[in-house]
Scaffold this motif. Structure first.
Motif, short mmCIF file in Angstrom:
data_model
loop_
_atom_site.label_atom_id
_atom_site.label_comp_id
_atom_site.label_asym_id
_atom_site.label_seq_id
_atom_site.Cartn_x
_atom_site.Cartn_y
_atom_site.Cartn_z
N THR A 266 0.69 -1.27 -0.09
CA THR A 266 0.05 -0.13 -0.07
C THR A 266 0.81 1.43 0.00
O THR A 266 0.52 2.36 -0.36
CB THR A 266 -0.85 0.10 1.27
OG1 THR A 266 -0.44 0.08 2.40
CG2 THR A 266 -1.96 -1.06 1.40
N MET A 268 2.47 2.34 2.82
CA MET A 268 2.45 2.84 4.17
C MET A 268 3.85 3.00 4.96
O MET A 268 4.08 4.10 5.62
CB MET A 268 1.48 2.01 5.20
CG MET A 268 1.42 2.49 6.74
SD MET A 268 0.66 4.23 6.83
CE MET A 268 0.66 4.48 8.66
N MET A 327 -7.03 5.40 0.22
CA MET A 327 -5.37 5.35 0.13
C MET A 327 -4.99 5.46 -1.28
O MET A 327 -4.06 6.29 -1.66
CB MET A 327 -4.56 4.09 0.40
CG MET A 327 -4.85 3.71 1.98
SD MET A 327 -3.84 2.52 2.46
CE MET A 327 -5.18 0.95 2.19
N GLY A 330 -5.65 9.17 -2.07
CA GLY A 330 -4.54 10.06 -1.36
C GLY A 330 -3.18 10.26 -1.90
O GLY A 330 -2.65 11.17 -2.43
N LEU A 331 -2.69 9.02 -2.17
CA LEU A 331 -1.38 8.94 -2.70
C LEU A 331 -1.40 9.63 -4.44
O LEU A 331 -0.53 10.15 -5.01
CB LEU A 331 -1.05 7.64 -3.04
CG LEU A 331 -0.53 7.12 -1.72
CD1 LEU A 331 0.14 5.58 -1.63
CD2 LEU A 331 0.43 7.81 -0.97
N LEU A 355 -1.74 13.34 2.00
CA LEU A 355 -0.87 12.32 2.63
C LEU A 355 -1.29 11.74 3.91
O LEU A 355 -1.57 10.70 4.13
CB LEU A 355 0.44 12.74 2.80
CG LEU A 355 1.56 11.73 3.23
CD1 LEU A 355 1.74 10.73 1.87
CD2 LEU A 355 2.71 12.40 3.85
N THR A 357 -4.57 11.70 4.51
CA THR A 357 -5.67 10.92 4.23
C THR A 357 -5.42 9.83 4.14
O THR A 357 -6.11 8.65 4.30
CB THR A 357 -6.07 11.85 3.04
OG1 THR A 357 -6.91 13.09 3.50
CG2 THR A 357 -7.72 10.90 2.45
N PHE A 358 -4.53 9.58 3.45
CA PHE A 358 -3.82 8.14 2.93
C PHE A 358 -3.52 7.57 4.39
O PHE A 358 -3.88 6.29 4.44
CB PHE A 358 -2.74 8.36 2.11
CG PHE A 358 -1.79 7.04 2.15
CD1 PHE A 358 -1.85 6.03 1.36
CD2 PHE A 358 -0.43 6.89 2.83
CE1 PHE A 358 -1.15 4.77 1.68
CE2 PHE A 358 0.35 5.75 3.14
CZ PHE A 358 0.02 4.79 2.39
N GLY A 361 -6.50 6.19 5.72
CA GLY A 361 -7.08 4.90 4.96
C GLY A 361 -6.34 3.71 5.43
O GLY A 361 -7.05 2.60 5.51
N TYR A 421 2.16 3.43 -6.39
CA TYR A 421 1.58 3.25 -5.14
C TYR A 421 0.06 3.32 -5.14
O TYR A 421 -0.52 2.34 -4.68
CB TYR A 421 2.36 3.61 -3.90
CG TYR A 421 3.59 2.91 -3.46
CD1 TYR A 421 3.62 1.86 -2.82
CD2 TYR A 421 4.93 3.67 -3.72
CE1 TYR A 421 4.86 0.94 -2.72
CE2 TYR A 421 6.00 2.89 -3.27
CZ TYR A 421 6.03 1.71 -2.74
OH TYR A 421 6.98 0.91 -2.58
N ALA A 422 -0.33 4.42 -5.72
CA ALA A 422 -1.98 4.45 -5.74
C ALA A 422 -2.44 3.47 -6.91
O ALA A 422 -3.32 3.00 -6.44
CB ALA A 422 -1.95 5.95 -6.46
N ASN A 425 -2.86 0.26 -5.02
CA ASN A 425 -3.93 0.18 -4.32
C ASN A 425 -5.35 -0.07 -4.90
O ASN A 425 -6.13 -0.77 -4.36
CB ASN A 425 -4.07 1.64 -3.49
CG ASN A 425 -3.11 1.59 -2.01
OD1 ASN A 425 -3.55 0.94 -1.06
ND2 ASN A 425 -2.04 2.34 -2.18
#
Length: 462
Positions: A266, A268, A327, A330-331, A355, A357-358, A361, A421-422, A425
């Protein structure tokens, strides 16, 4: 008689207090070791004059050690016992922390981080197991939840500690100070008894009864719990044989491995390990980078309560759908802002908000729920093996993320890295729909029956 009865009554209360302390310190230290490196990397890089590739290995050596520690933790907790395994983990925590603070070269620091990883690998397998076996039934769930929550608090404390030491640039204190909770953890473990379940596994029933009597203080409860343990021990763990012989079990192990890959990719832990570097890319100075990193830790803690409150109301899959969507959004926006260029203070704050917000998530969904699902989908006879495989995967995937992020930034750029990365997800959103079962309100026995009957993975919770 009263003079004798009073001390017996006091023992269960004392045992509960020590159990709470152990839960808090084990989780706190895990979080501290995850978070502490984030604020130190820029100062380490400046002092040793090393490139990003070396920094990646300093960060990721801990995950490699944790993977190896987790592999051996199952055997160790069985052969040596839960308590001795935790004593070893605590000793390694203290040694690794002190060596990190005294490191005289990048290679020494990599070695110290590897030692810390071994400690984490053993502790993260053994501590929840020990707590589940020692804590009274009425607080067992609370203890495991406390352990998970304290991981996020440990990350926050590490970020705050890094911020405090950043004014002097003293990365050695950043890394070395966590030897203090390590020493407290070691003291706490020394004061606790062996696990009654482990004692009975080793044929030491009389000792197990003595320990349970100290912990529970009620003869009827002790008799009942001993009977329960004896009944459970009639189902031996035969995970490797089951894996070789049963294709349905291989499916559940594969699902557990996939779930952990999803959690780690994800993005993170990219934020956990490299938050200051990310905020630098948004145009913030060193002081602001450190404070925003602390805000990341705070949001991570607070958002974890969302999962705790909703997991048994909405179910696993709806929360994962929401989490992966948030996620990805956000990203995706962070990447777009970096592509367009962040020029004004308003644009900076908006990018930080996306960020965060990610972070929300992740903390409300994939963070805690992946671990829940990994334990729920494994059949009883192979549960230790299945969870061991998924835990090992978690650390290997974690290491891959840690050892590639800066290279991605330098290779394809900030914006493309966050878009990558977005996109992952979004892929995980589809995988959740196709493969992940909904297990809310379903007994573990029913999940196992459905799995072994050959039902599709997404339907084993029905």
């Amino acid at each position: 008689m009263n003079a004798i009865a009073e001390p017996i009554k006091a023992h269960p209360r004392a045992a509960t207090i020590f159990t709470c302390v152990l839960a808090a310190l084990a989780g706190l230290m895990f979080g501290l070791d995850i978070g502490v490196i984030s604020g130190a990397t820029q100062f380490i890089q400046a002092e040793f004059r090393i490139d990003d590739r070396t920094i990646e290995w300093i960060v990721s050596a801990m995950m490699l050690g944790a993977a190896i520690g987790a592999l051996g933790a199952g055997w160790m907790s069985s052969a040596l016992g839960r308590k001795r395994s935790l004593i070893l983990a605590a000793t390694l925590f203290v040694a690794g922390s002190l060596l990190s603070g005294w490191a005289w070269s990048p290679a020494t620091l990599i070695g110290a981080r590897f030692v810390l990883g071994l400690a984490i690998g053993v502790a993260t397998f053994t501590a929840p197991l020990y707590l589940a076996e020692v804590a009274p039934v009425r607080i067992r769930g609370a203890m495991i939840s406390t352990y998970q929550l304290m991981i996020t608090i440990g990350i926050l404390v590490a970020f705050l500690s890094d911020t405090a030491f950043s004014y002097s640039g003293n990365w050695r204190w950043m890394l070395g100070v966590i030897a203090i909770p390590g020493a407290l953890f070691l003291l706490g473990v020394l004061l606790l008894p062996d696990s009654p379940r482990w004692l009975m596994m080793r044929g030491r029933r009389a000792e197990a009864v003595v320990v349970l009597t100290r912990l529970r203080g009620d003869a009827a409860v002790v008799v009942s719990e001993v009977a329960d343990i004896e009944e459970q021990l009639k189902t031996p763990q035969r995970g490797w044989h089951l894996f070789l012989q049963n294709s349905n079990f291989r499916r559940s192990v594969g699902l557990g491995v996939l779930l952990q890959v999803m959690q780690q990719f994800t993005g993170m832990n990219v934020v956990m390990y490299y938050a200051p570097r990310i905020f630098e890319g948004m145009g913030y100075n060193t002081e602001s980078q450190m404070w925003f990193t602390a805000v990341v830790g705070l949001v991570n803690v607070l958002a974890t309560f969302i999962a705790i409150g909703l997991v048994d109301r909405l179910g696993r899959k709806p929360i994962l759908y929401i989490g992966f969507t948030v996620m990805a959004l956000g990203l995706g926006v962070v990447g777009t802002m970096m592509h367009l260029g962040i020029r004004t203070h308003v644009e900076q704050m908006f990018t930080v908000a996306m960020l965060l917000t990610f972070i929300v998530g992740f903390a409300m969904s994939a963070g805690p729920l992946i671990w829940t699902l990994c334990s729920e989908v494994q059949p009883l006879k192979g549960r230790d093996f299945g969870i061991g495989c998924s835990t090992f995967t978690n650390w290997i995937a974690n290491m891959i993320v840690g050892v590639t992020f800066l290279s991605l930034l330098n290779g394809i750029g900030n914006a493309a890295t966050f878009w990558l990365y977005a996109g992952l997800n979004l892929v995980f959103l589809v995988i959740t729909f196709l493969l992940i079962p909904e297990t809310k309100g379903v007994t573990l026995e029913q999940i196992e029956r459905n799995l072994m009957a050959g039902k599709p993975l997404r339907e084993i919770g029905q």
